[in-house]
Write a protein that holds these residues in place. Structure first.
Motif, PDB file in Angstrom:
ATOM      1  N   ASP A   1     -99.558 -64.958  15.221  1.00 18.98           N
ATOM      2  CA  ASP A   1     -98.764 -64.770  16.445  1.00 18.98           C
ATOM      3  C   ASP A   1     -97.827 -63.593  16.227  1.00 18.98           C
ATOM      4  O   ASP A   1     -97.006 -63.604  15.305  1.00 18.98           O
ATOM      5  N   PHE A   2     -97.942 -62.578  17.096  1.00 15.63           N
ATOM      6  CA  PHE A   2     -97.167 -61.354  16.918  1.00 15.63           C
ATOM      7  C   PHE A   2     -96.387 -60.978  18.188  1.00 15.63           C
ATOM      8  O   PHE A   2     -96.014 -59.824  18.364  1.00 15.63           O
ATOM      9  N   ASP A   3     -96.133 -61.965  19.039  1.00 16.28           N
ATOM     10  CA  ASP A   3     -95.411 -61.693  20.288  1.00 16.28           C
ATOM     11  C   ASP A   3     -94.030 -61.106  20.025  1.00 16.28           C
ATOM     12  O   ASP A   3     -93.531 -60.305  20.814  1.00 16.28           O
ATOM     13  N   GLU A   4     -93.399 -61.512  18.931  1.00 17.45           N
ATOM     14  CA  GLU A   4     -92.033 -61.078  18.636  1.00 17.45           C
ATOM     15  C   GLU A   4     -91.986 -59.938  17.611  1.00 17.45           C
ATOM     16  O   GLU A   4     -90.900 -59.555  17.162  1.00 17.45           O
ATOM     17  N   ALA A   5     -93.129 -59.404  17.232  1.00 22.65           N
ATOM     18  CA  ALA A   5     -93.200 -58.418  16.145  1.00 22.65           C
ATOM     19  C   ALA A   5     -92.347 -57.187  16.435  1.00 22.65           C
ATOM     20  O   ALA A   5     -92.306 -56.680  17.555  1.00 22.65           O
ATOM     21  N   ALA A   6     -91.667 -56.705  15.393  1.00 25.02           N
ATOM     22  CA  ALA A   6     -90.767 -55.554  15.525  1.00 25.02           C
ATOM     23  C   ALA A   6     -90.474 -54.980  14.147  1.00 25.02           C
ATOM     24  O   ALA A   6     -90.748 -55.611  13.118  1.00 25.02           O
ATOM     25  N   LEU A   7     -89.901 -53.781  14.139  1.00 25.48           N
ATOM     26  CA  LEU A   7     -89.440 -53.158  12.898  1.00 25.48           C
ATOM     27  C   LEU A   7     -88.075 -53.743  12.564  1.00 25.48           C
ATOM     28  O   LEU A   7     -87.112 -53.592  13.332  1.00 25.48           O
ATOM     29  N   ALA A   8     -87.977 -54.402  11.414  1.00 24.18           N
ATOM     30  CA  ALA A   8     -86.738 -55.106  11.051  1.00 24.18           C
ATOM     31  C   ALA A   8     -86.660 -55.238   9.530  1.00 24.18           C
ATOM     32  O   ALA A   8     -87.667 -55.095   8.831  1.00 24.18           O
ATOM     33  N   PRO A   9     -85.468 -55.525   8.997  1.00 27.02           N
ATOM     34  CA  PRO A   9     -85.361 -55.801   7.557  1.00 27.02           C
ATOM     35  C   PRO A   9     -86.283 -56.954   7.160  1.00 27.02           C
ATOM     36  O   PRO A   9     -86.398 -57.942   7.901  1.00 27.02           O
ATOM     37  N   LEU A  10     -86.947 -56.832   6.037  1.00 26.67           N
ATOM     38  CA  LEU A  10     -87.924 -57.847   5.624  1.00 26.67           C
ATOM     39  C   LEU A  10     -87.314 -59.237   5.499  1.00 26.67           C
ATOM     40  O   LEU A  10     -88.003 -60.258   5.651  1.00 26.67           O
ATOM     41  N   THR A  11     -86.028 -59.298   5.253  1.00 29.60           N
ATOM     42  CA  THR A  11     -85.353 -60.589   5.089  1.00 29.60           C
ATOM     43  C   THR A  11     -85.335 -61.412   6.377  1.00 29.60           C
ATOM     44  O   THR A  11     -85.150 -62.624   6.334  1.00 29.60           O
ATOM     45  N   TRP A  12     -85.540 -60.771   7.530  1.00 25.18           N
ATOM     46  CA  TRP A  12     -85.553 -61.510   8.791  1.00 25.18           C
ATOM     47  C   TRP A  12     -86.742 -62.452   8.851  1.00 25.18           C
ATOM     48  O   TRP A  12     -86.612 -63.619   9.249  1.00 25.18           O
ATOM     49  N   ASP A  13     -87.919 -61.952   8.489  1.00 22.96           N
ATOM     50  CA  ASP A  13     -89.095 -62.828   8.447  1.00 22.96           C
ATOM     51  C   ASP A  13     -88.911 -63.951   7.427  1.00 22.96           C
ATOM     52  O   ASP A  13     -89.241 -65.111   7.692  1.00 22.96           O
TER      53      ASP A  13
ATOM     54  N   PRO B   1     -90.883 -58.460  26.055  1.00 16.40           N
ATOM     55  CA  PRO B   1     -90.268 -57.771  24.918  1.00 16.40           C
ATOM     56  C   PRO B   1     -89.974 -58.716  23.764  1.00 16.40           C
ATOM     57  O   PRO B   1     -89.765 -59.914  23.954  1.00 16.40           O
ATOM     58  N   SER B   2     -89.956 -58.170  22.555  1.00 17.35           N
ATOM     59  CA  SER B   2     -89.569 -58.951  21.380  1.00 17.35           C
ATOM     60  C   SER B   2     -88.105 -59.342  21.488  1.00 17.35           C
ATOM     61  O   SER B   2     -87.246 -58.514  21.800  1.00 17.35           O
ATOM     62  N   SER B   3     -87.802 -60.604  21.219  1.00 16.19           N
ATOM     63  CA  SER B   3     -86.414 -61.070  21.291  1.00 16.19           C
ATOM     64  C   SER B   3     -85.584 -60.599  20.100  1.00 16.19           C
ATOM     65  O   SER B   3     -84.370 -60.784  20.078  1.00 16.19           O
ATOM     66  N   LEU B   4     -86.224 -59.944  19.108  1.00 14.53           N
ATOM     67  CA  LEU B   4     -85.474 -59.402  17.985  1.00 14.53           C
ATOM     68  C   LEU B   4     -84.725 -58.136  18.364  1.00 14.53           C
ATOM     69  O   LEU B   4     -83.649 -57.856  17.831  1.00 14.53           O
ATOM     70  N   VAL B   5     -85.318 -57.346  19.284  1.00 17.13           N
ATOM     71  CA  VAL B   5     -84.857 -55.975  19.507  1.00 17.13           C
ATOM     72  C   VAL B   5     -83.389 -55.909  19.920  1.00 17.13           C
ATOM     73  O   VAL B   5     -82.647 -55.025  19.474  1.00 17.13           O
ATOM     74  N   SER B   6     -82.958 -56.836  20.757  1.00 10.66           N
ATOM     75  CA  SER B   6     -81.567 -56.805  21.223  1.00 10.66           C
ATOM     76  C   SER B   6     -80.579 -57.075  20.094  1.00 10.66           C
ATOM     77  O   SER B   6     -79.389 -56.786  20.224  1.00 10.66           O
ATOM     78  N   HIS B   7     -81.059 -57.605  18.972  1.00  9.59           N
ATOM     79  CA  HIS B   7     -80.192 -57.903  17.828  1.00  9.59           C
ATOM     80  C   HIS B   7     -80.324 -56.861  16.721  1.00  9.59           C
ATOM     81  O   HIS B   7     -79.660 -56.976  15.689  1.00  9.59           O
ATOM     82  N   LEU B   8     -81.190 -55.873  16.934  1.00  6.17           N
ATOM     83  CA  LEU B   8     -81.440 -54.849  15.916  1.00  6.17           C
ATOM     84  C   LEU B   8     -80.762 -53.532  16.272  1.00  6.17           C
ATOM     85  O   LEU B   8     -80.708 -53.152  17.445  1.00  6.17           O
ATOM     86  N   LYS B   9     -80.273 -52.840  15.258  1.00  6.47           N
ATOM     87  CA  LYS B   9     -79.754 -51.492  15.448  1.00  6.47           C
ATOM     88  C   LYS B   9     -80.785 -50.452  15.008  1.00  6.47           C
ATOM     89  O   LYS B   9     -80.514 -49.258  15.003  1.00  6.47           O
ATOM     90  N   VAL B  10     -81.953 -50.922  14.646  1.00  5.32           N
ATOM     91  CA  VAL B  10     -83.048 -50.077  14.174  1.00  5.32           C
ATOM     92  C   VAL B  10     -83.800 -49.506  15.376  1.00  5.32           C
ATOM     93  O   VAL B  10     -84.162 -50.253  16.296  1.00  5.32           O
ATOM     94  N   LYS B  11     -84.039 -48.217  15.361  1.00  8.15           N
ATOM     95  CA  LYS B  11     -84.778 -47.587  16.449  1.00  8.15           C
ATOM     96  C   LYS B  11     -86.241 -48.016  16.408  1.00  8.15           C
ATOM     97  O   LYS B  11     -86.904 -47.918  15.379  1.00  8.15           O
ATOM     98  N   GLN B  12     -86.731 -48.494  17.545  1.00  5.76           N
ATOM     99  CA  GLN B  12     -88.119 -48.929  17.663  1.00  5.76           C
ATOM    100  C   GLN B  12     -88.968 -47.815  18.291  1.00  5.76           C
ATOM    101  O   GLN B  12     -88.461 -46.999  19.053  1.00  5.76           O
ATOM    102  N   PRO B  13     -90.259 -47.778  17.992  1.00  8.23           N
ATOM    103  CA  PRO B  13     -91.142 -46.810  18.652  1.00  8.23           C
ATOM    104  C   PRO B  13     -91.175 -47.044  20.157  1.00  8.23           C
ATOM    105  O   PRO B  13     -90.895 -48.151  20.645  1.00  8.23           O
ATOM    106  N   LYS B  14     -91.527 -46.024  20.910  1.00  9.01           N
ATOM    107  CA  LYS B  14     -91.704 -46.163  22.358  1.00  9.01           C
ATOM    108  C   LYS B  14     -93.146 -46.574  22.628  1.00  9.01           C
ATOM    109  O   LYS B  14     -94.039 -45.743  22.714  1.00  9.01           O
TER     110      LYS B  14
END
Length: 400
Positions: free
Chosen positions: A85-97, A258-271
């Motif tokens: 399941d990858f509905d929430e997939a995003a670029l994030a620190p590995l510790t989040w997973d 959208p991934s629910s992680l993104v609003s909590h991340l300061k990491v720039k995501q791809p467009k």
């Protein structure tokens, strides 16, 4: 701290009421199901500590928990056990997973009927396996010949599963033709408008395929599946397939969000072109082998993922039927390898760390003990939020 019940209600605003009510009812049943249905709340509660800020960036599943692993048939016709399941997939620190998976072990320990100390042991087994795999910098995969224990038995049993049996569980036969089984558990009736819209799309889609008759729609219903996504637009579609009773196929059509992680991340995501393209691309990057049929489609300016429902799809149910700690350790050891391998496959792409950075990080001495402690805090918070949710649910807070 924002009230969890307000977060849940706001997040689910606008979803289809009938399936949303099913979601809310499921979430009341136990804390593990509540965790599955509230990924957005989990990350709102995530501690603002360096371990969740400074860890190397990887392509994360986002919603990693015990039951987001399962079997599927790859496009090479082999059956794999992997993250599914990858509905929430995003670029994030590995510790989040990692902290979400570790939390799910602790929260799910009640369903498993194991003591907290055993759940903590299992968390350590997972993390040790993850670090060991990451330190090698090489991804692995699990298919029938490389699996053992309960995962091997699961994959072995799938060899005997016939398409006819798979179809019979989800359809009824009337006058020599199949129709979807509307049971309120897996499927609900589609309105005439919904039926017409999806049928029209499938007919147009079929014309773009090498064998248009294969994709001719026979029946359409609203699908009930998962927890977090309940209430989103989703359909199960019975198609002609090979043209005979046991040659029919089932498709899953699911609206993307959208991934629910993104609003909590300061990491720039791809467009990304669309959210379904994000899910499709990251699933392709992180899984050992891509699923045999998975596509991004657009219907009336809405974004969907279209995929085949396979007889080879199954998962391990984490309940008291698993009565051996050794067996659970074996499963968590495999999951550690799977997650590390998924992180390795996505290295060096669109801002993710290179493999050497992951190897260097996993060799540090303190972070793994810290994350186990944070997972314990997250589990306590999840249980508190669930108890609050029960009161709010019983008081009718989610009725309006």
């Amino acid at each position: 701290m924002t009230d969890a019940n307000e977060l849940i209600k706001n997040f689910n605003t606008g979803r289809e009421q009938e399936r949303l009510e099913l979601k809310y009812k499921k979430m009341r049943s136990n804390a593990f199901v509540f965790l599955r249905g509230t990924c957005h709340v989990f990350y709102d509660r995530l501690p603002k500590e360096n371990i969740f800020i400074d860890a190397p960036l990887v392509w994360c599943c986002g919603d990693l928990h015990l039951e987001n692993f399962g079997s599927y048939k790859g496009n090479n016709r082999l059956t794999y056990f992997d993250i599914n399941d990858f509905d929430e997939a995003a670029l994030a620190p590995l510790t989040w997973d990692l902290v979400r998976l570790l939390t799910s072990i602790l929260v799910g320990s009640i369903s498993l009927g194991i003591k907290k100390k055993d759940a903590q042991l299992l968390g350590n087994v997972f993390l040790t396996s993850y670090r060991s795999t990451l330190s090698m910098g090489k991804s692995y995969w699990i298919e029938r010949e490389t699996a053992d224990g309960r995962i091997r038995r699961l994959l072995d049993n799938l060899r005997e599963r016939k398409r006819s049996t798979f179809l019979n569980k989800r359809t009824d036969t009337l006058k020599g033709k199949r129709q979807l089984k509307i049971d309120g558990q897996r499927a609900l009736p589609a309105s005439s408008h919904q039926f017409d819209v999806i049928a029209e799309f499938m007919e147009k889609y079929a014309k773009t395929q090498a064998d248009p008759n294969f994709f001719h729609p026979i029946d359409i219903a609203r699908r009930v599946a998962g927890t977090g996504s309940l209430g989103l637009d989703r359909y199960i579609i019975l198609i002609n397939g090979k043209g005979h009773l046991d040659g029919n196929y089932l498709l899953d059509l699911k609206a993307s969000s959208p991934s629910s992680l993104v609003s909590h991340l300061k990491v720039k995501q791809p467009k990304w072109q669309t959210e379904s393209h994000r899910t499709l691309e990251l699933q392709s990057r992180m899984q050992a082998v891509s699923m045999s049929f998975l596509e991004s489609v657009n219907i009336q300016k809405k974004d969907y993922l279209l995929r085949a429902l396979q007889p080879a799809e199954d998962r391990i149910v984490f309940d008291r039927s698993i009565n051996s700690i050794d067996e659970l350790e074996n499963i968590l050891h495999a999951m550690g390898k799977i997650v590390a391998s998924a992180h390795i496959r996505g290295t060096g792409r669109d801002g993710s760390a290179i493999t050497d950075e992951l190897i260097k990080y996993c060799q540090k001495n303190q972070w793994h003990t810290q994350i186990l402690a944070y997972a314990d805090n997250c589990a306590k918070q999840t249980n508190e939020d669930w108890k609050s949710y029960i009161c709010a649910f019983d008081d009718g807070f989610f009725n309006s």
